[in-house]
Scaffold this motif. Structure first.
Motif, PDB file in Angstrom:
ATOM      1  N   ALA A 277       0.829  -1.208   0.000  1.00  0.00           N
ATOM      2  CA  ALA A 277       0.000   0.000   0.000  1.00  0.00           C
ATOM      3  C   ALA A 277       0.863   1.257   0.000  1.00  0.00           C
ATOM      4  CB  ALA A 277      -0.929  -0.009   1.207  1.00  0.00           C
ATOM      5  N   LEU A 278       1.961   1.219   0.728  1.00  0.00           N
ATOM      6  CA  LEU A 278       2.838   2.386   0.809  1.00  0.00           C
ATOM      7  C   LEU A 278       3.638   2.593  -0.473  1.00  0.00           C
ATOM      8  CD1 LEU A 278       4.199   1.934   4.453  1.00  0.00           C
ATOM      9  CD2 LEU A 278       2.432   3.523   3.674  1.00  0.00           C
ATOM     10  N   LEU A 279       3.925   1.507  -1.201  1.00  0.00           N
ATOM     11  CA  LEU A 279       4.789   1.592  -2.380  1.00  0.00           C
ATOM     12  C   LEU A 279       4.027   1.663  -3.695  1.00  0.00           C
ATOM     13  CD1 LEU A 279       7.518  -1.028  -1.362  1.00  0.00           C
ATOM     14  CD2 LEU A 279       7.749   1.458  -1.377  1.00  0.00           C
ATOM     15  N   ALA A 280       2.702   1.484  -3.670  1.00  0.00           N
ATOM     16  CA  ALA A 280       1.932   1.440  -4.907  1.00  0.00           C
ATOM     17  C   ALA A 280       2.098   2.720  -5.722  1.00  0.00           C
ATOM     18  CB  ALA A 280       0.452   1.198  -4.597  1.00  0.00           C
ATOM     19  N   GLY A 281       2.040   3.874  -5.048  1.00  0.00           N
ATOM     20  CA  GLY A 281       2.193   5.139  -5.753  1.00  0.00           C
ATOM     21  C   GLY A 281       3.561   5.279  -6.386  1.00  0.00           C
ATOM     22  N   ARG A 282       4.597   4.836  -5.690  1.00  0.00           N
ATOM     23  CA  ARG A 282       5.948   4.938  -6.230  1.00  0.00           C
ATOM     24  C   ARG A 282       6.109   4.065  -7.467  1.00  0.00           C
ATOM     25  NH1 ARG A 282      10.827   4.422  -2.073  1.00  0.00           N
ATOM     26  NH2 ARG A 282       9.783   6.346  -1.443  1.00  0.00           N
ATOM     27  N   PHE A 283       5.578   2.848  -7.412  1.00  0.00           N
ATOM     28  CA  PHE A 283       5.654   1.968  -8.582  1.00  0.00           C
ATOM     29  C   PHE A 283       4.968   2.612  -9.783  1.00  0.00           C
ATOM     30  CE2 PHE A 283       6.149  -1.770  -5.588  1.00  0.00           C
ATOM     31  CZ  PHE A 283       7.406  -2.126  -6.042  1.00  0.00           C
ATOM     32  N   ALA A 284       3.777   3.168  -9.558  1.00  0.00           N
ATOM     33  CA  ALA A 284       3.009   3.736 -10.663  1.00  0.00           C
ATOM     34  C   ALA A 284       3.684   4.968 -11.243  1.00  0.00           C
ATOM     35  CB  ALA A 284       1.604   4.077 -10.183  1.00  0.00           C
ATOM     36  N   ARG A 285       4.274   5.802 -10.389  1.00  0.00           N
ATOM     37  CA  ARG A 285       4.924   7.005 -10.898  1.00  0.00           C
ATOM     38  C   ARG A 285       6.229   6.681 -11.622  1.00  0.00           C
ATOM     39  NH1 ARG A 285       2.905   8.888  -6.019  1.00  0.00           N
ATOM     40  NH2 ARG A 285       4.834   8.358  -4.929  1.00  0.00           N
ATOM     41  N   ALA A 292       2.927  -0.852 -14.040  1.00  0.00           N
ATOM     42  CA  ALA A 292       2.996  -1.346 -12.662  1.00  0.00           C
ATOM     43  C   ALA A 292       2.032  -2.510 -12.452  1.00  0.00           C
ATOM     44  CB  ALA A 292       2.673  -0.217 -11.682  1.00  0.00           C
ATOM     45  N   THR A 293       0.851  -2.421 -13.051  1.00  0.00           N
ATOM     46  CA  THR A 293      -0.123  -3.507 -12.947  1.00  0.00           C
ATOM     47  C   THR A 293       0.393  -4.764 -13.629  1.00  0.00           C
ATOM     48  OG1 THR A 293      -1.893  -1.849 -13.008  1.00  0.00           O
ATOM     49  CG2 THR A 293      -2.525  -4.138 -13.371  1.00  0.00           C
ATOM     50  N   GLN A 294       0.972  -4.600 -14.817  1.00  0.00           N
ATOM     51  CA  GLN A 294       1.519  -5.755 -15.530  1.00  0.00           C
ATOM     52  C   GLN A 294       2.631  -6.443 -14.734  1.00  0.00           C
ATOM     53  OE1 GLN A 294       2.515  -3.467 -19.141  1.00  0.00           O
ATOM     54  NE2 GLN A 294       1.371  -5.003 -20.294  1.00  0.00           N
ATOM     55  N   MET A 295       3.568  -5.650 -14.224  1.00  0.00           N
ATOM     56  CA  MET A 295       4.727  -6.209 -13.527  1.00  0.00           C
ATOM     57  C   MET A 295       4.331  -6.871 -12.222  1.00  0.00           C
ATOM     58  SD  MET A 295       7.421  -3.091 -14.263  1.00  0.00           S
ATOM     59  CE  MET A 295       8.698  -3.823 -13.224  1.00  0.00           C
ATOM     60  N   ARG A 296       3.505  -6.176 -11.449  1.00  0.00           N
ATOM     61  CA  ARG A 296       3.131  -6.727 -10.141  1.00  0.00           C
ATOM     62  C   ARG A 296       2.235  -7.954 -10.292  1.00  0.00           C
ATOM     63  NH1 ARG A 296       6.781  -6.206  -7.070  1.00  0.00           N
ATOM     64  NH2 ARG A 296       7.919  -5.520  -8.889  1.00  0.00           N
ATOM     65  N   GLY A 297       1.383  -7.955 -11.302  1.00  0.00           N
ATOM     66  CA  GLY A 297       0.550  -9.136 -11.530  1.00  0.00           C
ATOM     67  C   GLY A 297       1.393 -10.352 -11.873  1.00  0.00           C
ATOM     68  N   SER A 336      -3.813  -0.622  -8.153  1.00  0.00           N
ATOM     69  CA  SER A 336      -3.719  -0.130  -9.528  1.00  0.00           C
ATOM     70  C   SER A 336      -5.001  -0.412 -10.295  1.00  0.00           C
ATOM     71  CB  SER A 336      -2.532  -0.788 -10.237  1.00  0.00           C
ATOM     72  OG  SER A 336      -1.318  -0.491  -9.599  1.00  0.00           O
ATOM     73  N   MET A 337      -5.565  -1.588 -10.101  1.00  0.00           N
ATOM     74  CA  MET A 337      -6.782  -1.953 -10.805  1.00  0.00           C
ATOM     75  C   MET A 337      -7.956  -1.101 -10.352  1.00  0.00           C
ATOM     76  SD  MET A 337      -8.578  -5.673 -11.049  1.00  0.00           S
ATOM     77  CE  MET A 337     -10.203  -5.877 -11.783  1.00  0.00           C
ATOM     78  N   THR A 338      -8.109  -0.924  -9.037  1.00  0.00           N
ATOM     79  CA  THR A 338      -9.206  -0.115  -8.513  1.00  0.00           C
ATOM     80  C   THR A 338      -9.089   1.328  -8.977  1.00  0.00           C
ATOM     81  OG1 THR A 338      -9.350  -1.527  -6.541  1.00  0.00           O
ATOM     82  CG2 THR A 338     -10.390   0.631  -6.411  1.00  0.00           C
ATOM     83  N   THR A 339      -7.873   1.866  -8.966  1.00  0.00           N
ATOM     84  CA  THR A 339      -7.659   3.250  -9.401  1.00  0.00           C
ATOM     85  C   THR A 339      -7.988   3.418 -10.876  1.00  0.00           C
ATOM     86  OG1 THR A 339      -5.921   3.521  -7.738  1.00  0.00           O
ATOM     87  CG2 THR A 339      -5.964   5.111  -9.541  1.00  0.00           C
ATOM     88  N   THR A 340      -7.534   2.491 -11.709  1.00  0.00           N
ATOM     89  CA  THR A 340      -7.852   2.548 -13.135  1.00  0.00           C
ATOM     90  C   THR A 340      -9.352   2.498 -13.357  1.00  0.00           C
ATOM     91  OG1 THR A 340      -5.753   1.479 -13.710  1.00  0.00           O
ATOM     92  CG2 THR A 340      -7.502   1.414 -15.360  1.00  0.00           C
ATOM     93  N   GLN A 341     -10.014   1.593 -12.668  1.00  0.00           N
ATOM     94  CA  GLN A 341     -11.470   1.455 -12.778  1.00  0.00           C
ATOM     95  C   GLN A 341     -12.174   2.764 -12.426  1.00  0.00           C
ATOM     96  OE1 GLN A 341     -13.228  -1.713 -10.268  1.00  0.00           O
ATOM     97  NE2 GLN A 341     -14.590  -0.105  -9.521  1.00  0.00           N
TER      98      GLN A 341
END
Length: 429
Positions: A277-285, A292-297, A336-341
Motif C-alpha cells: 500500500a505504501l509503495l503502490a504510488g511509487r511503482f506507478a509514478r 505497474a499492474t503488468q509487472m506486479r501481476g 492499480s486496478m481499482t484506481t484505473t477502474q
C-alpha cells in the motif's frame, strides 16, 4: 461536495479521514465476526468441517451473485443514507447472535442466515465506498487515496484476529460478537458524519435495472485495459484461491509447520500488504500505472509457485518468501486496478461498474477453493498447487499482450501519500 484540492494533504481532509476511520472499524468488525462465527459453529453448535466451511462460503456467495444489483442500487439512491443504513443493519445482524444465545434460542440456521445477510451487507458497502471515493478526492489523487485506505484496512486485518481470539478466550465466541457489532456501530457513526452532499443523486439515463446493468457493462467493454485487468484478475484469483484453500492443510500436514510458524507466515503477509500500500504510488509514478499492474501481476502469479516449492525445503522460509512477494505485489495490483477502474468510469456509473467487477473477481475465489480441494483429494496437494500456480501465472501474463486503442492513464508526479512519515492515515476504500 467537499472535495480535497490538489494542494491539501489528504490526511487533513475530513471526509477522507472519516473514510479511513470507517475502514479500520469495518475491518476489525469483519475479522472478529468471521473468527467468532466459525468457532461458534464448531464449538458451540457441533458443526463438522462442511458446516464450518459453509459459514465462510455463505459470506462470499452474496457478493458474487448480488454485487451487480448492488451497483445499480448505489447509483440510484442517496449514497450517504445507504452507507448509514447498511452499516447500522450490519451492527444489528451481528448483534442478534449473542442476543439469541443469551435467550437460549441460537441455532446453526441462525448462524447461516447471519452469514448470508452479513455478506450481502459487506459487499454492498464495498461497492458503495468505491463509488463514494471519487466524490471525495480528485481523480488525480485516487491512487494515493486507494493506497492509504488499503493500509488502513490492513491495520484492522492485523489486529482483528488477535483481538477476536482474546475475546473468544475471555467471554466465548457468542459474546465476542458483541465487539464485532460494536465495531460496525462505530462504522455507522463515521459514515453518518460524511458530507451530506454525498446524498445528491446522479442523473439516471437508464430506465430499468437491466438497462442500468448494460450501461455499466458498456463501460467495461469500451475500456480494453480495464477489461483485460478484470479477466486476468479473475484467473489470478482462481489459481490463488485454490492454493489458499490447501495452504493450512499442506503447511501443517506435509511441511510439519508448527502453529507459531503458520501464524508467522500470516503476519508476514499482513506486513507485506502494508508495504504494498505504501509503495503502490511509487511503482506507478516510476513505470506508469498500466506497467505497474503488468509487472506486479506477473510477480504475484509467479509467487504462487513458492508454495509447492516448499515441499523441496526449506519449507518455512519459502512460505515466508511467498507471503512477502504475493502480499506486496498483489496489493499493488489491486490498488492499480481499482484506481484505473475509478478513473475511466463516469461518475454516474461508478456503482454499476464496481459491482460488475466485484462479482467477477469474487466468483472465482470459491470456485478455485472448492475445485482445488476436490482435486487435491484425488491427485494430492503438490500437483494441484503446481497447477494453481500455473493458472495464476498464465492469467497474469495475459496482461502483457498488446492492447490497442487505449493510452496510458497518467499518474501525477507529486507524491500522493495522504500522511507524512510518522503520521499514518486513520484508516478505508
Amino acid at each position: 461536495m467537499t472535495t480535497a484540492t490538489d494542494g491539501t494533504p489528504l490526511w487533513r481532509h475530513r471526509p477522507f479521514v472519516l473514510l479511513c476511520g470507517e475502514q479500520i472499524a469495518s475491518s476489525l468488525g469483519r475479522q472478529i465476526t468471521a473468527l467468532a462465527l466459525a468457532l461458534l459453529a464448531v464449538t458451540g453448535l457441533g458443526a463438522g468441517p462442511f458446516g464450518a466451511a459453509a459459514v465462510l462460503a455463505l459470506t462470499y456467495l452474496p457478493g458474487a451473485v448480488l454485487s451487480p444489483l448492488a451497483g445499480v442500487i448505489v447509483d440510484r439512491v442517496r449514497l450517504r443514507n445507504l452507507l448509514v443504513a447498511v452499516t447500522a443493519a450490519q451492527a444489528l445482524v451481528v448483534g442478534s447472535v449473542p442476543l439469541a444465545d443469551l435467550a437460549g434460542h441460537l441455532t446453526r440456521w441462525h448462524l447461516y442466515a447471519v452469514a448470508v445477510v452479513s455478506g450481502t451487507l459487506t459487499f454492498t458497502l464495498s461497492v458503495a465506498l468505491q463509488a463514494a471515493l471519487p466524490r471525495v478526492v480528485p481523480t488525480g489523487r485516487l491512487l494515493g487515496a486507494n493506497s492509504a485506505l488499503t493500509a488502513a484496512r490492513t491495520s484492522g486485518q492485523i489486529g482483528g484476529p488477535a483481538l477476536g481470539g482474546v475475546l473468544v478466550g475471555l467471554v466465548g465466541p457468542a459474546r465476542a460478537l458483541l465487539a464485532g457489532s460494536s465495531a460496525y456501530a462505530v462504522e455507522a457513526l463515521l459514515v453518518l458524519a460524511l458530507p451530506a452532499a454525498l446524498n445528491i443523486r446522479r442523473k439516471q439515463a437508464a430506465r430499468t435495472p437491466l438497462d442500468a446493468l448494460r450501461s455499466g457493462l458498456a463501460v467495461v467493454r469500451a475500456q480494453p485495459r480495464l477489461r483485460r485487468m478484470i479477466l486476468s484478475g479473475a484467473g489470478l484469483n482462481l489459481g490463488s484461491g485454490a492454493a489458499t484453500a490447501l495452504y493450512v492443510f499442506y503447511a501443517t500436514r506435509e511441511l510439519a509447520l508448527s502453529p507459531w510458524q503458520l501464524g508467522a507466515t500470516y503476519a508476514t503477509y499482513s506486513a507485506a500488504t502494508v508495504a504494498g500500500a505504501l509503495l503502490a504510488g511509487r511503482f506507478a509514478r516510476t513505470t506508469g500505472l498500466w506497467r505497474a499492474t503488468q509487472m506486479r501481476g506477473l510477480v504475484a502469479g509467479a509467487a504462487v509457485f513458492l508454495i509447492p516449492a516448499a515441499s523441496l525445503g526449506p519449507g518455512f522460509a519459502l512460505l515466508l518468501a511467498y507471503q512477502v512477494t504475493y502480499g506486496l505485489s498483489g496489493t499493488v495490483w489491486m490498488i492499480s486496478m481499482t484506481t484505473t477502474q475509478q478513473r475511466v468510469t463516469p461518475s454516474d456509473l461508478q456503482g454499476r461498474v464496481a459491482g460488475l467487477v466485484q462479482s467477477v473477481l469474487l466468483t472465482t475465489v470459491p470456485v478455485g477453493a472448492l475445485g482445488g480441494g476436490a482435486l487435491a483429494a484425488w491427485l494430492g496437494n503438490v500437483p494441484v498447487l503446481l497447477g494453481s500456480a500455473a493458472v495464476a501465472l498464465v492469467s497474469a501474463a495475459t496482461l502483457w499482450a498488446p492492447v490497442r486503442g487505449e493510452t496510458e492513464v497518467p499518474v501525477p508526479a507529486a507524491p500522493e501519500a495522504p500522511a507524512a512519515p510518522g503520521r499514518p492515515p486513520q484508516g478505508r476504500s
